[in-house]
Design a protein around this motif. Structure first.
Motif, PDB file in Angstrom:
ATOM      1  N   GLU A   7      28.591   6.989  -8.197  1.00 62.45           N
ATOM      2  CA  GLU A   7      28.671   6.044  -7.091  1.00 62.45           C
ATOM      3  C   GLU A   7      27.312   5.759  -6.462  1.00 62.45           C
ATOM      4  OE1 GLU A   7      31.457   7.492  -4.290  1.00 62.45           O
ATOM      5  OE2 GLU A   7      33.190   7.292  -5.612  1.00 62.45           O
ATOM      6  N   ILE A   8      26.285   6.485  -6.863  1.00 60.43           N
ATOM      7  CA  ILE A   8      24.944   6.249  -6.316  1.00 60.43           C
ATOM      8  C   ILE A   8      24.338   5.054  -7.035  1.00 60.43           C
ATOM      9  CG2 ILE A   8      22.666   7.240  -5.920  1.00 60.43           C
ATOM     10  CD1 ILE A   8      23.913   9.980  -5.949  1.00 60.43           C
ATOM     11  N   THR A   9      24.137   3.972  -6.311  1.00 61.93           N
ATOM     12  CA  THR A   9      23.656   2.735  -6.928  1.00 61.93           C
ATOM     13  C   THR A   9      22.144   2.729  -7.137  1.00 61.93           C
ATOM     14  OG1 THR A   9      23.525   1.732  -4.724  1.00 61.93           O
ATOM     15  CG2 THR A   9      25.566   1.415  -5.967  1.00 61.93           C
ATOM     16  N   GLU A  10      21.403   3.404  -6.287  1.00 60.44           N
ATOM     17  CA  GLU A  10      19.938   3.412  -6.411  1.00 60.44           C
ATOM     18  C   GLU A  10      19.529   4.379  -7.522  1.00 60.44           C
ATOM     19  OE1 GLU A  10      15.978   3.959  -3.582  1.00 60.44           O
ATOM     20  OE2 GLU A  10      17.987   4.364  -2.811  1.00 60.44           O
ATOM     21  N   PRO A  11      18.850   3.895  -8.580  1.00 58.39           N
ATOM     22  CA  PRO A  11      18.529   4.762  -9.728  1.00 58.39           C
ATOM     23  C   PRO A  11      17.673   5.975  -9.363  1.00 58.39           C
ATOM     24  CG  PRO A  11      18.232   2.450 -10.300  1.00 58.39           C
ATOM     25  CD  PRO A  11      18.453   2.495  -8.818  1.00 58.39           C
ATOM     26  N   SER A  12      16.661   5.780  -8.508  1.00 55.18           N
ATOM     27  CA  SER A  12      15.787   6.908  -8.170  1.00 55.18           C
ATOM     28  C   SER A  12      16.551   7.995  -7.418  1.00 55.18           C
ATOM     29  CB  SER A  12      14.606   6.414  -7.334  1.00 55.18           C
ATOM     30  OG  SER A  12      15.065   5.786  -6.143  1.00 55.18           O
TER      31      SER A  12
ATOM     32  N   ALA B  50       0.834  -1.210   0.000  1.00 53.21           N
ATOM     33  CA  ALA B  50       0.000   0.000   0.000  1.00 53.21           C
ATOM     34  C   ALA B  50       0.866   1.257   0.000  1.00 53.21           C
ATOM     35  CB  ALA B  50      -0.929  -0.014   1.211  1.00 53.21           C
ATOM     36  N   TYR B  51       1.969   1.239   0.728  1.00 51.55           N
ATOM     37  CA  TYR B  51       2.880   2.395   0.768  1.00 51.55           C
ATOM     38  C   TYR B  51       3.469   2.654  -0.606  1.00 51.55           C
ATOM     39  CZ  TYR B  51       6.890   5.270   2.142  1.00 51.55           C
ATOM     40  OH  TYR B  51       7.812   6.280   2.241  1.00 51.55           O
ATOM     41  N   ARG B  52       3.932   1.606  -1.287  1.00 51.66           N
ATOM     42  CA  ARG B  52       4.557   1.797  -2.598  1.00 51.66           C
ATOM     43  C   ARG B  52       3.532   2.153  -3.663  1.00 51.66           C
ATOM     44  NH1 ARG B  52       6.888   3.896  -5.328  1.00 51.66           N
ATOM     45  NH2 ARG B  52       8.952   3.699  -6.250  1.00 51.66           N
ATOM     46  N   ALA B  53       2.276   1.730  -3.484  1.00 49.92           N
ATOM     47  CA  ALA B  53       1.202   2.091  -4.411  1.00 49.92           C
ATOM     48  C   ALA B  53       0.632   3.466  -4.117  1.00 49.92           C
ATOM     49  CB  ALA B  53       0.091   1.051  -4.362  1.00 49.92           C
TER      50      ALA B  53
ATOM     51  N   SER C 213      19.311   6.899 -16.707  1.00 55.33           N
ATOM     52  CA  SER C 213      18.667   5.638 -17.083  1.00 55.33           C
ATOM     53  C   SER C 213      17.184   5.676 -16.738  1.00 55.33           C
ATOM     54  CB  SER C 213      19.342   4.463 -16.376  1.00 55.33           C
ATOM     55  OG  SER C 213      19.276   4.647 -14.970  1.00 55.33           O
ATOM     56  N   GLU C 214      16.406   4.893 -17.468  1.00 55.76           N
ATOM     57  CA  GLU C 214      14.970   4.817 -17.237  1.00 55.76           C
ATOM     58  C   GLU C 214      14.690   4.088 -15.927  1.00 55.76           C
ATOM     59  OE1 GLU C 214      12.487   6.074 -18.908  1.00 55.76           O
ATOM     60  OE2 GLU C 214      13.744   7.015 -20.438  1.00 55.76           O
ATOM     61  N   LEU C 215      13.666   4.557 -15.222  1.00 52.97           N
ATOM     62  CA  LEU C 215      13.284   3.950 -13.957  1.00 52.97           C
ATOM     63  C   LEU C 215      12.168   2.947 -14.195  1.00 52.97           C
ATOM     64  CD1 LEU C 215      13.225   7.111 -11.669  1.00 52.97           C
ATOM     65  CD2 LEU C 215      15.079   5.488 -12.000  1.00 52.97           C
ATOM     66  N   SER C 216      12.247   1.805 -13.510  1.00 56.44           N
ATOM     67  CA  SER C 216      11.234   0.766 -13.676  1.00 56.44           C
ATOM     68  C   SER C 216      11.074   0.031 -12.353  1.00 56.44           C
ATOM     69  CB  SER C 216      11.650  -0.219 -14.780  1.00 56.44           C
ATOM     70  OG  SER C 216      12.886  -0.844 -14.457  1.00 56.44           O
ATOM     71  N   GLY C 217       9.960  -0.721 -12.255  1.00 59.87           N
ATOM     72  CA  GLY C 217       9.715  -1.501 -11.056  1.00 59.87           C
ATOM     73  C   GLY C 217       9.573  -0.624  -9.833  1.00 59.87           C
ATOM     74  N   ASN C 218      10.190  -1.060  -8.731  1.00 60.82           N
ATOM     75  CA  ASN C 218      10.130  -0.304  -7.488  1.00 60.82           C
ATOM     76  C   ASN C 218      11.063   0.888  -7.471  1.00 60.82           C
ATOM     77  OD1 ASN C 218       8.124  -1.629  -6.183  1.00 60.82           O
ATOM     78  ND2 ASN C 218       9.395  -2.596  -4.638  1.00 60.82           N
ATOM     79  N   ASP C 219      11.842   1.062  -8.533  1.00 61.01           N
ATOM     80  CA  ASP C 219      12.731   2.223  -8.607  1.00 61.01           C
ATOM     81  C   ASP C 219      12.006   3.481  -9.064  1.00 61.01           C
ATOM     82  OD1 ASP C 219      14.976   0.826  -7.781  1.00 61.01           O
ATOM     83  OD2 ASP C 219      15.425   0.127  -9.802  1.00 61.01           O
ATOM     84  N   LYS C 220      10.754   3.344  -9.459  1.00 63.96           N
ATOM     85  CA  LYS C 220      10.016   4.504  -9.938  1.00 63.96           C
ATOM     86  C   LYS C 220       9.804   5.502  -8.806  1.00 63.96           C
ATOM     87  CE  LYS C 220       7.483   2.340 -13.738  1.00 63.96           C
ATOM     88  NZ  LYS C 220       6.137   2.039 -14.299  1.00 63.96           N
ATOM     89  N   LEU C 221       9.762   6.763  -9.192  1.00 62.06           N
ATOM     90  CA  LEU C 221       9.541   7.821  -8.218  1.00 62.06           C
ATOM     91  C   LEU C 221       8.072   7.857  -7.796  1.00 62.06           C
ATOM     92  CD1 LEU C 221      11.562  10.666  -9.964  1.00 62.06           C
ATOM     93  CD2 LEU C 221      12.324   9.248  -8.066  1.00 62.06           C
ATOM     94  N   PHE C 222       7.822   8.480  -6.641  1.00 65.99           N
ATOM     95  CA  PHE C 222       6.443   8.701  -6.235  1.00 65.99           C
ATOM     96  C   PHE C 222       5.797   9.756  -7.140  1.00 65.99           C
ATOM     97  CE2 PHE C 222       8.247   7.006  -2.265  1.00 65.99           C
ATOM     98  CZ  PHE C 222       7.314   6.021  -1.989  1.00 65.99           C
TER      99      PHE C 222
ATOM    100  N   TYR D 272       4.243  12.635  -6.703  1.00 68.27           N
ATOM    101  CA  TYR D 272       4.564  14.062  -6.543  1.00 68.27           C
ATOM    102  C   TYR D 272       6.008  14.346  -6.962  1.00 68.27           C
ATOM    103  CZ  TYR D 272       6.782  12.640  -2.146  1.00 68.27           C
ATOM    104  OH  TYR D 272       7.574  12.040  -1.198  1.00 68.27           O
ATOM    105  N   GLN D 273       6.917  13.363  -6.790  1.00 71.78           N
ATOM    106  CA  GLN D 273       8.292  13.562  -7.243  1.00 71.78           C
ATOM    107  C   GLN D 273       8.363  13.596  -8.766  1.00 71.78           C
ATOM    108  OE1 GLN D 273       9.991  10.162  -5.192  1.00 71.78           O
ATOM    109  NE2 GLN D 273      10.985  11.497  -3.689  1.00 71.78           N
ATOM    110  N   ALA D 274       7.664  12.660  -9.401  1.00 71.27           N
ATOM    111  CA  ALA D 274       7.668  12.627 -10.869  1.00 71.27           C
ATOM    112  C   ALA D 274       7.035  13.889 -11.448  1.00 71.27           C
ATOM    113  CB  ALA D 274       6.919  11.383 -11.361  1.00 71.27           C
ATOM    114  N   ALA D 275       5.994  14.421 -10.777  1.00 71.29           N
ATOM    115  CA  ALA D 275       5.351  15.643 -11.272  1.00 71.29           C
ATOM    116  C   ALA D 275       6.311  16.828 -11.216  1.00 71.29           C
ATOM    117  CB  ALA D 275       4.094  15.938 -10.444  1.00 71.29           C
ATOM    118  N   ILE D 276       7.122  16.911 -10.154  1.00 67.38           N
ATOM    119  CA  ILE D 276       8.092  18.011 -10.046  1.00 67.38           C
ATOM    120  C   ILE D 276       9.142  17.914 -11.144  1.00 67.38           C
ATOM    121  CG2 ILE D 276       9.905  18.983  -8.583  1.00 67.38           C
ATOM    122  CD1 ILE D 276       8.209  18.197  -6.166  1.00 67.38           C
ATOM    123  N   LEU D 277       9.618  16.701 -11.416  1.00 70.80           N
ATOM    124  CA  LEU D 277      10.623  16.538 -12.473  1.00 70.80           C
ATOM    125  C   LEU D 277      10.043  16.893 -13.841  1.00 70.80           C
ATOM    126  CD1 LEU D 277      12.527  13.270 -11.464  1.00 70.80           C
ATOM    127  CD2 LEU D 277      13.114  15.642 -11.017  1.00 70.80           C
TER     128      LEU D 277
END
Length: 651
Positions: free
Chosen positions: A253-258, A112-115, A288-297, A299-304
């Motif tokens: 060096e940042i491994t997490e794509p988001s 529910a949090y990730r959705a 790189s393109e974000l997919s799966g659980n790496d996608k932004l929330f 409100y974050q995607a709207a700001i970008l």
């Protein structure tokens, strides 16, 4: 090792540790190859694949194992779907677990949090926290997840659903870097940036001093802390510190794509020198393109997306931005209170105005309101431009016409938009700009009445609180009753709202003491509030009066004494040819034609002058009647002469 694959798998599982997942997977595959009906081997293979973060392979293994395996591994399947970004399927799968276990409920909260169903996630964690059958160490995880959910609720404008105890960091939140970080995020969502900066520094110190994390794990956790801290410093206006912190981040060096995408965007936003927008856009698109659980929330995607549109405007791609934003606005049912769609309306207006401001921008975008009369973003842009140009009259007319159009609709969604907190706040601000206090009170009273008819979880507490405070200032009994009912609903929520309790006491203090008695203990005693106040000094100082704008007209009252008009002494003027000591012309007061020096020009003028000479001959005139009664004319009378002229007969 035994030749029997099943026995080998059993012995390996008995002696396995967290490092043996590859060996377990090999043994499970061998056992399945020997006996495809071995459910334990299939189950072991699925768990090993999940431990190795091979979620797609785990889903294929579940499908290969048949329906019986899927029924036995519902939690594992839901987790694999969740980690693969298939949130809807994961939510449906976790609901099939019966009876629900604490493990399945934890996973349901994560899904529910990730959705971005933060209300459901908060409910799950609240229920888990109230039950006392948790496993050792679970309390810390629950506290971390609860703080994260509370921060997300406040970021999405649902702060009224957060308990008051979770809005203020506690001493326990400062003991681990995860809780300190989540508490800082809650402060950022509430706008308490100074406290957020202190908490983020505390989280960094705790993370660096942690003995449970490896150096690689510390570096991965620190990246998120530094990105958030740089953002907070930028909001605080400490741009030099923010830029220094951004430079310490090495994006590669940042491994997490988001996290890498956010760091790259923030680094561009806080640049100290203006950059080439073409190169900036190319650099941002290299991510790189974000997919799966790496996608932004959301409100974050709207700001970008808005940042990308701002870059396009700087590159003067006005037509492209106008077309793309207009397409997204048209695809959304209007009117809508979505902040993302309202932001697109603002960007669309900027594109049509070619980034102009003032009256030039109003002239360009005002006709667009006729084509999109339900576009709130466009309306607010025009209102802001009118206010900036110090011409708020048309802004009020446009706002009232817009509100009237929404009120004519009969659907409940339109009413929610009509009384959305943001739109009500703009309406109140415009009314206060004109000094229309009664209209302000009426607007807030209508908003409170509307949200009282809705579900309690949907009602915005900030709006209801402001409406109650304003209604308490009224002398109308209906307004006071509505204020009391509003504060009563707010005080009934389990959020320990002290303002609501104070408003409830103020509303019913003189009418219903029994209703306010349970809330008196929640308020600070008056003796404690006034303990450090010198009452005698205040009395000696007198009552301070605030100068208010006069509402009286400029007309003099009837009973007031008439005031004497103020005399104005004009400075004496002298003629241009004035010479001191020279006698002025005695005829200077006579008209020009009556002066002795007057000489008319032309023959007719000389003749008139001779006739007007004093002592001249006065000519006699006689009046002759014209024949037929056509009138009469004056002619000069003939002078007396010889007898011949007298004897002539008239014709």
């Amino acid at each position: 090792m035994s030749s029997d694959p099943a026995a080998a798998l059993t012995s390996l599982l008995r002696a396995s540790s967290i490092q043996d997942h590859d060996e377990i997977l090999k043994a499970a595959n061998a056992a399945i190859k020997a006996s495809k009906s071995n459910i334990q081997a299939h189950h072991t293979r699925v768990v090993a694949l999940l431990k190795l973060d091979r979620f797609d392979d785990a889903l294929r293994a579940l499908a290969d194992g048949g329906d019986k395996l899927e029924q036995e591994c519902l939690v594992e399947k839901a987790y694999a779907l969740y980690k693969s970004g298939k949130l809807n399927e994961a939510e449906e799968t976790i609901k099939l677990v019966s009876p629900a276990t604490r493990t399945s409920r934890h996973l349901a909260g994560q899904i529910a949090y990730r959705a971005e169903k933060f209300r459901d996630a908060a409910q799950v964690y609240r229920e888990l926290a109230t039950q006392g059958d948790g496993i050792p160490g679970e309390e810390n995880d629950l506290n971390i997840n609860t703080l994260a959910t509370s921060a997300q609720l406040q970021w999405n404008g649902l702060g009224h659903l957060v308990d008051e105890e979770h809005k203020q960091p506690s001493r326990e939140d400062l003991e681990a870097f995860e809780t300190a970080y989540n508490a800082a995020c809650g402060c950022v969502a509430r706008g308490d940036l100074s406290k957020a900066s202190v908490l983020l520094k505390r989280a960094r110190d705790l993370c660096e001093a942690s003995e449970e994390l490896s150096e690689e794990e510390k570096k991965a956790e620190l990246f998120s802390l530094l990105i958030q801290h740089a953002y907070v410093l930028t909001r605080l206006g400490k741009e030099a510190d923010a830029i220094a912190l951004q430079k310490s981040l090495i994006l590669s060096e940042i491994t997490e794509p988001s996290s890498r995408v956010l760091a790259q965007n923030n680094q561009t936003a806080v640049a100290s020198e203006p950059q080439n927008p073409y190169l900036t856009q190319r650099w941002l698109e290299s991510t790189s393109e974000l997919s799966g659980n790496d996608k932004l929330f959301g409100y974050q995607a709207a700001i970008l997306r808005r940042n990308q549109l701002a870059l396009s405007l700087q590159m003067q791609k006005f037509d492209g931005v106008a077309k793309s934003t207009n397409k997204q606005i048209q695809q959304t049912p209007t009117p809508t209170a979505s902040s993302e769609i309202a932001g697109l309306g603002v960007v669309n207006a900027a594109a049509h105005a070619h980034l102009d401001t003032g009256k030039a921008a109003i002239k360009e975008i005002l006709p667009m309101l006729e084509k999109r009369p339900a576009d709130i973003g466009l309306l607010l842009t025009i209102i802001q431009l009118y206010v900036q140009t110090k011409n708020p009259g048309p802004a009020l007319g446009l706002l009232e016409a817009f509100l009237k159009r929404i009120e004519q609709a009969t659907t409940p969604d339109h009413n929610d938009v009509r009384f959305s907190p943001g739109l009500v706040a703009v309406t109140v601000a415009v009314y206060r700009l004109f000094g229309r206090q009664n209209s302000v009170r009426t607007e807030l009273a209508r908003a409170a009445t509307h949200w009282k008819s809705r579900a309690k979880d949907d009602a915005p507490s900030s709006l209801l609180r402001e409406a109650g405070v304003e209604l308490l200032k009224s002398s109308n009994t209906e307004d006071l009753a509505l204020a009391g009912a509003t504060f009563e609903d707010l005080a009934a929520n389990p959020t320990n709202d002290t303002i609501a309790a104070a408003g409830l006491v103020a509303s019913f203090a003189t009418t219903d003491y029994a209703k306010i008695e349970p809330y008196l203990n929640k308020l600070t005693p008056v003796d404690k509030l006034t303990s450090g106040t010198d009452i005698q000094a205040l009395i000696n100082a007198g009552v301070a009066s605030v100068a208010t704008a006069s509402t009286q007209g400029t007309k003099r009252p009837a009973d007031a004494e008439p005031q004497k008009p103020h005399k104005r002494f004009r400075k004496k003027k002298l003629p241009k040819d004035y010479e001191e000591g020279k006698e002025p012309d005695p005829e200077r007061w006579l008209p020009l034609r009556d002066r002795s020096t007057y000489r008319p020009k032309g023959k007719k003028g000389k003749k008139r002058a001779q006739e007007a000479t004093q002592g001249g001959v006065v000519k006699e005139q006689e009046t002759l009647e014209l024949v037929g009664g056509a009138g009469a004319v004056k002619v000069e009378k003939a002078a007396g002469g010889g007898g011949k002229k007298k004897n002539k007969k008239k014709k």
